[in-house]
Design a protein around this motif. Structure first.
Motif, PDB file in Angstrom:
ATOM      1  N   GLN A   1       0.859  -1.179   0.000  1.00  0.00           N
ATOM      2  CA  GLN A   1       0.000   0.000   0.000  1.00  0.00           C
ATOM      3  C   GLN A   1       0.896   1.228   0.000  1.00  0.00           C
ATOM      4  N   VAL A   2       0.606   2.184  -0.892  1.00  0.00           N
ATOM      5  CA  VAL A   2       1.420   3.393  -1.004  1.00  0.00           C
ATOM      6  C   VAL A   2       0.502   4.604  -0.917  1.00  0.00           C
ATOM      7  N   GLU A   3       0.857   5.536  -0.048  1.00  0.00           N
ATOM      8  CA  GLU A   3       0.123   6.795   0.046  1.00  0.00           C
ATOM      9  C   GLU A   3       0.782   7.797  -0.897  1.00  0.00           C
ATOM     10  N   LEU A   4       0.005   8.286  -1.861  1.00  0.00           N
ATOM     11  CA  LEU A   4       0.531   9.209  -2.875  1.00  0.00           C
ATOM     12  C   LEU A   4       0.377  10.659  -2.467  1.00  0.00           C
ATOM     13  N   GLY A   5      -0.709  10.980  -1.797  1.00  0.00           N
ATOM     14  CA  GLY A   5      -0.988  12.362  -1.440  1.00  0.00           C
ATOM     15  C   GLY A   5      -0.127  12.849  -0.287  1.00  0.00           C
ATOM     16  N   THR A   6      -0.096  14.177  -0.139  1.00  0.00           N
ATOM     17  CA  THR A   6       0.621  14.833   0.956  1.00  0.00           C
ATOM     18  C   THR A   6      -0.342  15.813   1.610  1.00  0.00           C
ATOM     19  N   GLU A   7       0.076  16.463   2.669  1.00  0.00           N
ATOM     20  CA  GLU A   7      -0.781  17.478   3.303  1.00  0.00           C
ATOM     21  C   GLU A   7      -1.114  18.596   2.323  1.00  0.00           C
ATOM     22  N   ALA A   8      -0.121  19.043   1.541  1.00  0.00           N
ATOM     23  CA  ALA A   8      -0.338  20.129   0.587  1.00  0.00           C
ATOM     24  C   ALA A   8      -1.111  19.676  -0.648  1.00  0.00           C
ATOM     25  N   ALA A   9      -0.999  18.422  -0.988  1.00  0.00           N
ATOM     26  CA  ALA A   9      -1.662  17.880  -2.181  1.00  0.00           C
ATOM     27  C   ALA A   9      -2.301  16.539  -1.805  1.00  0.00           C
ATOM     28  N   PRO A  10      -3.476  16.581  -1.153  1.00  0.00           N
ATOM     29  CA  PRO A  10      -4.039  15.358  -0.576  1.00  0.00           C
ATOM     30  C   PRO A  10      -4.536  14.317  -1.575  1.00  0.00           C
ATOM     31  N   THR A  11      -4.888  14.703  -2.789  1.00  0.00           N
ATOM     32  CA  THR A  11      -5.321  13.704  -3.769  1.00  0.00           C
ATOM     33  C   THR A  11      -4.595  13.907  -5.091  1.00  0.00           C
ATOM     34  N   CYS A  12      -4.550  12.839  -5.868  1.00  0.00           N
ATOM     35  CA  CYS A  12      -3.809  12.837  -7.126  1.00  0.00           C
ATOM     36  C   CYS A  12      -4.692  12.324  -8.254  1.00  0.00           C
ATOM     37  N   ASP A  13      -4.377  12.736  -9.455  1.00  0.00           N
ATOM     38  CA  ASP A  13      -4.984  12.197 -10.668  1.00  0.00           C
ATOM     39  C   ASP A  13      -3.916  11.344 -11.344  1.00  0.00           C
ATOM     40  N   ILE A  14      -4.093  10.036 -11.286  1.00  0.00           N
ATOM     41  CA  ILE A  14      -3.112   9.082 -11.787  1.00  0.00           C
ATOM     42  C   ILE A  14      -3.637   8.472 -13.081  1.00  0.00           C
ATOM     43  N   SER A  15      -2.895   8.621 -14.163  1.00  0.00           N
ATOM     44  CA  SER A  15      -3.333   8.090 -15.454  1.00  0.00           C
ATOM     45  C   SER A  15      -2.978   6.619 -15.621  1.00  0.00           C
ATOM     46  N   GLU A  16      -1.847   6.214 -15.038  1.00  0.00           N
ATOM     47  CA  GLU A  16      -1.464   4.809 -15.139  1.00  0.00           C
ATOM     48  C   GLU A  16      -0.520   4.417 -14.021  1.00  0.00           C
ATOM     49  N   LEU A  17      -0.529   3.134 -13.732  1.00  0.00           N
ATOM     50  CA  LEU A  17       0.410   2.542 -12.789  1.00  0.00           C
ATOM     51  C   LEU A  17       1.346   1.649 -13.580  1.00  0.00           C
ATOM     52  N   ILE A  18       2.595   1.594 -13.167  1.00  0.00           N
ATOM     53  CA  ILE A  18       3.539   0.675 -13.783  1.00  0.00           C
ATOM     54  C   ILE A  18       4.123  -0.182 -12.662  1.00  0.00           C
ATOM     55  N   LEU A  19       3.891  -1.481 -12.753  1.00  0.00           N
ATOM     56  CA  LEU A  19       4.432  -2.433 -11.787  1.00  0.00           C
ATOM     57  C   LEU A  19       5.651  -3.092 -12.415  1.00  0.00           C
ATOM     58  N   HIS A  20       6.783  -2.982 -11.752  1.00  0.00           N
ATOM     59  CA  HIS A  20       8.021  -3.601 -12.222  1.00  0.00           C
ATOM     60  C   HIS A  20       8.254  -4.843 -11.346  1.00  0.00           C
ATOM     61  N   TRP A  21       7.749  -5.988 -11.804  1.00  0.00           N
ATOM     62  CA  TRP A  21       7.884  -7.236 -11.050  1.00  0.00           C
ATOM     63  C   TRP A  21       9.276  -7.813 -11.224  1.00  0.00           C
ATOM     64  N   GLU A  22       9.740  -8.487 -10.214  1.00  0.00           N
ATOM     65  CA  GLU A  22      10.930  -9.315 -10.287  1.00  0.00           C
ATOM     66  C   GLU A  22      10.437 -10.696 -10.726  1.00  0.00           C
ATOM     67  N   THR A  23      11.291 -11.660 -10.906  1.00  0.00           N
ATOM     68  CA  THR A  23      10.880 -12.987 -11.382  1.00  0.00           C
ATOM     69  C   THR A  23       9.829 -13.631 -10.479  1.00  0.00           C
ATOM     70  N   ALA A  24       9.838 -13.318  -9.210  1.00  0.00           N
ATOM     71  CA  ALA A  24       8.841 -13.847  -8.271  1.00  0.00           C
ATOM     72  C   ALA A  24       7.616 -12.916  -8.274  1.00  0.00           C
ATOM     73  N   TYR A  25       6.833 -12.988  -9.348  1.00  0.00           N
ATOM     74  CA  TYR A  25       5.700 -12.078  -9.526  1.00  0.00           C
ATOM     75  C   TYR A  25       4.402 -12.714  -9.029  1.00  0.00           C
ATOM     76  N   ALA A  26       3.356 -11.912  -9.022  1.00  0.00           N
ATOM     77  CA  ALA A  26       2.027 -12.397  -8.652  1.00  0.00           C
ATOM     78  C   ALA A  26       1.311 -12.883  -9.902  1.00  0.00           C
ATOM     79  N   LYS A  27       0.916 -14.133  -9.889  1.00  0.00           N
ATOM     80  CA  LYS A  27       0.157 -14.686 -11.015  1.00  0.00           C
ATOM     81  C   LYS A  27      -1.256 -14.100 -11.035  1.00  0.00           C
ATOM     82  N   GLN A  28      -1.796 -13.857  -9.854  1.00  0.00           N
ATOM     83  CA  GLN A  28      -3.134 -13.272  -9.745  1.00  0.00           C
ATOM     84  C   GLN A  28      -3.088 -12.166  -8.691  1.00  0.00           C
TER      85      GLN A  28
END
Length: 140
Positions: A23-50
């Protein structure tokens, strides 16, 4: 925490079992919410199948915006270790991102080099600042 340190040479990893989340908190006190267009997950070989991705406007109420399920049957499709997830309108006004890992692809735990959130955070007084992540956000 290595998940959001901007270094693709460090990584986060879990115990050797299913059912973990980060879980990652993106917002800060000065900027409590964000508009995120995309997420990029950089998995290592031990990734999540589901796994599922959830977002929250307040770090308390979570809604699912993406679900990754392995293909049925025996597929030769190779899992992409760099996985880009477009969020569209589902990424507007969020404060947090959670990746809930449900099934491992290997006998090891889960391992991710980096979680990137692409977008902007709105300042309270108006204006826009670059997207920020906190490396002291809870990573469980």
């Amino acid at each position: 925490h290595n998940l959001v340190d901007g270094d693709l040479h460090t990584r986060w990893s879990s115990a050797f079992s299913n059912d973990h989340f980060v879980q990652v908190e993106l917002g800060t006190e000065a900027a409590p919410t964000c508009d995120i267009s995309e997420l990029i997950l950089h998995w290592e070989t031990a990734y999540a199948k589901q796994y599922v991705v959830q977002v929250s406007p307040d770090m308390e109420a979570w809604s699912e915006v993406y679900q990754h399920v392995p293909p049925a049957g025996r597929s030769r499709a190779r899992f992409q270790l760099k996985h880009t997830i477009p969020l569209g309108d589902k990424g507007r006004g969020i404060r947090g991102v959670k990746v809930v890992m449900q099934e491992r692809a290997t006998r090891w735990g889960y391992s991710m080099w980096e979680l990137e959130a692409i977008g902007e955070c709105q300042q309270v007084e108006g204006g826009v600042e670059q997207m920020q992540t906190r490396d002291d956000a809870p990573v469980l």
